[in-house]
Design a protein around this motif. Structure first.
Motif, PDB file in Angstrom:
ATOM      1  N   GLU A 165      41.245  22.740  59.865  1.00 54.69           N
ATOM      2  CA  GLU A 165      41.212  23.187  58.455  1.00 54.69           C
ATOM      3  C   GLU A 165      40.814  22.038  57.538  1.00 54.69           C
ATOM      4  OE1 GLU A 165      44.929  25.166  59.471  1.00 54.69           O
ATOM      5  OE2 GLU A 165      44.559  26.495  57.761  1.00 54.69           O
ATOM      6  N   LEU A 166      41.284  20.839  57.864  1.00 58.81           N
ATOM      7  CA  LEU A 166      40.888  19.695  57.033  1.00 58.81           C
ATOM      8  C   LEU A 166      39.365  19.527  57.070  1.00 58.81           C
ATOM      9  CD1 LEU A 166      41.499  17.271  55.258  1.00 58.81           C
ATOM     10  CD2 LEU A 166      41.951  15.931  57.321  1.00 58.81           C
ATOM     11  N   HIS A 167      38.801  19.616  58.273  1.00 57.67           N
ATOM     12  CA  HIS A 167      37.333  19.467  58.366  1.00 57.67           C
ATOM     13  C   HIS A 167      36.626  20.578  57.596  1.00 57.67           C
ATOM     14  CE1 HIS A 167      33.511  18.068  59.868  1.00 57.67           C
ATOM     15  NE2 HIS A 167      33.183  19.329  60.140  1.00 57.67           N
ATOM     16  N   ALA A 168      37.156  21.777  57.677  1.00 46.70           N
ATOM     17  CA  ALA A 168      36.534  22.911  56.949  1.00 46.70           C
ATOM     18  C   ALA A 168      36.557  22.642  55.441  1.00 46.70           C
ATOM     19  CB  ALA A 168      37.284  24.198  57.276  1.00 46.70           C
ATOM     20  N   PHE A 169      37.711  22.193  54.935  1.00 43.37           N
ATOM     21  CA  PHE A 169      37.811  21.916  53.487  1.00 43.37           C
ATOM     22  C   PHE A 169      36.825  20.801  53.096  1.00 43.37           C
ATOM     23  CE2 PHE A 169      40.870  24.934  52.826  1.00 43.37           C
ATOM     24  CZ  PHE A 169      42.109  24.720  53.404  1.00 43.37           C
ATOM     25  N   LEU A 170      36.838  19.695  53.851  1.00 45.33           N
ATOM     26  CA  LEU A 170      36.002  18.544  53.470  1.00 45.33           C
ATOM     27  C   LEU A 170      34.519  18.921  53.525  1.00 45.33           C
ATOM     28  CD1 LEU A 170      37.932  15.670  55.314  1.00 45.33           C
ATOM     29  CD2 LEU A 170      37.824  16.100  52.836  1.00 45.33           C
ATOM     30  N   SER A 171      34.131  19.599  54.598  1.00 48.94           N
ATOM     31  CA  SER A 171      32.698  19.916  54.740  1.00 48.94           C
ATOM     32  C   SER A 171      32.275  21.041  53.808  1.00 48.94           C
ATOM     33  CB  SER A 171      32.378  20.279  56.205  1.00 48.94           C
ATOM     34  OG  SER A 171      33.235  21.307  56.657  1.00 48.94           O
ATOM     35  N   SER A 172      33.264  21.632  53.115  1.00 46.05           N
ATOM     36  CA  SER A 172      32.915  22.686  52.127  1.00 46.05           C
ATOM     37  C   SER A 172      32.609  22.070  50.764  1.00 46.05           C
ATOM     38  CB  SER A 172      34.093  23.663  51.976  1.00 46.05           C
ATOM     39  OG  SER A 172      35.132  23.070  51.182  1.00 46.05           O
ATOM     40  N   LEU A 173      32.867  20.793  50.608  1.00 48.21           N
ATOM     41  CA  LEU A 173      32.620  20.144  49.308  1.00 48.21           C
ATOM     42  C   LEU A 173      31.105  20.034  49.054  1.00 48.21           C
ATOM     43  CD1 LEU A 173      35.319  17.309  49.478  1.00 48.21           C
ATOM     44  CD2 LEU A 173      35.324  19.313  47.955  1.00 48.21           C
TER      45      LEU A 173
END
Lengths: 95, 95, 95, 95, 95, 95, 95, 95, 95, 95
Positions: free
Chosen positions: I63-71
């Motif tokens: 989920e952290l990767h999903a949030f960061l790569s959604s920026l």
């Protein structure tokens, strides 16, 4: 005299494909030429990278620089030169 | 299979001189032994440093680690291993 | 042949003061000796550091390594050797 | 006063060849000019790289900066300046 | 002439507390002495570290090295010297 | 409160010369303005580089960031901020 | 004012176990004390390392240095301080 | 949750051989124990170095830190933890 | 679970100003959105740099990767993620 | 034989979106193909970065280089290869 040379190549991504192919071909020709002259006894590819590790055998620093800077890819390379000496444990160097 | 290996040696300054001499002697013996086995084709001294650059020719990673960690000086070394592949411009590899 | 050599010296803080003085004296003697031989044309101190930058003029890599490793302080130095070539804009090298 | 200066040059690959040749020519003229003024006693090429190592002899920091930033290639260089002092073992500095 | 000097101090943990206190006291005396001579106009502590950033104002490289290497803590310091020049936007330097 | 700030500027080589001159002029105006406000007491040029070392005197981190990011060249800079504290050996800070 | 502080601790392996335990205990007391004072709002452990990342909230650089250098483990730490400012996208800072 | 962990071990050279052997034995026991618990699915030796690369599978950061800091060799290790996520091209993760 | 995240942003200088403004606006919207979701409890600006330091609170690495790569700015960022654990001296974690 | 491979991808920002999508699609196809061949047993995403960590299982260095350089994204990657050996504490390797 032996010199360890590491070359890391990075070509611009937007280079014209034909220019690129021509440059790489010219590089190979020059490399083969220098190896036939006996000044480039070892040339290996670093696994996974557009880099190579070589050993040159040349009479002087000036000639080594002339050979290296004559490589068509030279402008696109990061080059690191390490002078080598005979190792006291080198089997070939034992009395 | 070829591996480029850089070894940087640093022995404690306060090491007993005899222990030191014995260790260096044992290192040389082991190095000669491995070269005679054909797994250590190249061994050069880096000019100015207590370091060397080698090329090992071994059948597997495990055997390379076994050879390297068998060196008497291993505990006092910083070791960097770089796997090598055949270079497309290697004269010896031309069809 | 010219080589640029940087030497960074770090002596153990707990070294016996007399041993230290003797070592530094021996280093100076050897440095003067090599300079008189003409193989060490330039020797400068890096401001603020126990380091120096030199230029050696030697016939081969092996001899350079022999000279450097003969320095009494060698064991306490980090040494970096950079081979030098004639610069195309060197006034002295102009036709 | 002596300063050790390392210059690493990297010109854009897509630079117009004529501009490039003109820039390099102007750089050489300026380098020869400064050497004739006596402020640039040593200039060597680093083997294998578009880099050089120099020693400047100038009366002040400000003048050194003025000379360096006057070089036509300055905008394309990474420059590192190291102030030098007389070395206690320098043969020429012995009483 | 101005020089930016960064000093990072690291004293051996097992140093005799009295020797340590004496050394630090002597360092402070020498620092105050040099500041009173006017050669050390700025001395700041780097927040969180046993390090400081200074500006020295000295007539020559040799004198700067003499002052720095005269500091009692010098042997325990990593020192980085950066020569400074007048900035074109320095208010004090405007015509 | 004092902050040590190092700024390394790198402008694109292919920037329009007029835009470049205008940007550098605006940078100088802003620098003079901040110095007149008393928040930028020291500004020096690093010899040989398009870099400068400064000391800012500001009431808070937020204001320092506002000043720095207001510099016209900010987008083209690498900036490093080091908070400074009073040094125990600072002559001006002695009781 | 907020400061990001990273502390990497390395205690000598040969430290007396009791001294070590006492030092760590004193460190914890001091850390709790500073947190109760409200100057140390965040303290986290870096997974896998004897390191921590903190945020300090202090009125000045000098006070931050005083707090940090008051930590019993300070002499055994590598400390990096990064001043923080309000982020324009910080939810709490939105008008 | 997967974490990539690199551990570089460096034991003091002057460590008592028995203590060393005991420590290494205890490390192996603990490693086997954690692998049997299923939290340490991958453990490889880096060729030529006293280092290893692992993948841990743990429910939380806190538990990962507890496991790592429970390793007998932990005090003698440099540890780097990199959190891993599912790769979009992972065969096993394809719908 | 807490993760320390450092983001260093570098936008191309020749980006269309409107695209740039739009991208920065979208970045702010997404950042506020994630903070409102409670997964981004801390967001600070690094003084002097187009960089920020954050703490994320997320249930898993994926989920952290999903949030960061959604920026929106993700493609223009260098991102470093450090997993955090509870510190034994954290006031809030005391029994 | 196992090799640890880290790949850091950086695509030009001004790449044509369709070319980019096509390249990424081709990369995924090739990755799935190699995994089905059994030479790419592990592939993980590094949280927060356009990077991945893999383990390859190949019979030789040359084949590893062939596989890696066959990846459509190879030209846009920084690749680091670390040869792995069996760890003495690997549960699966216990007698």
């Amino acid at each position: 005299m032996l010199f360890h040379v590491r070359m890391d190549v990075s070509l611009p991504h937007d280079m014209d494909p034909n220019d690129r192919a021509e440059l790489v071909r010219a590089e190979k020709d020059r490399a083969l030429e220098l190896q036939k002259m006996g000044v480039w006894p070892h040339l290996w590819r670093v696994v996974g990278q557009y880099s190579d590790i070589s050993v040159f055998d040349v009479p002087s620093n000036d000639e080594l620089h002339a050979f290296l800077s004559s490589l068509p890819l030279w402008e696109y390379m990061r080059v690191e030169v390490t002078p080598l000496a005979t190792h006291p444990s080198d089997l070939a160097a034992q009395p």
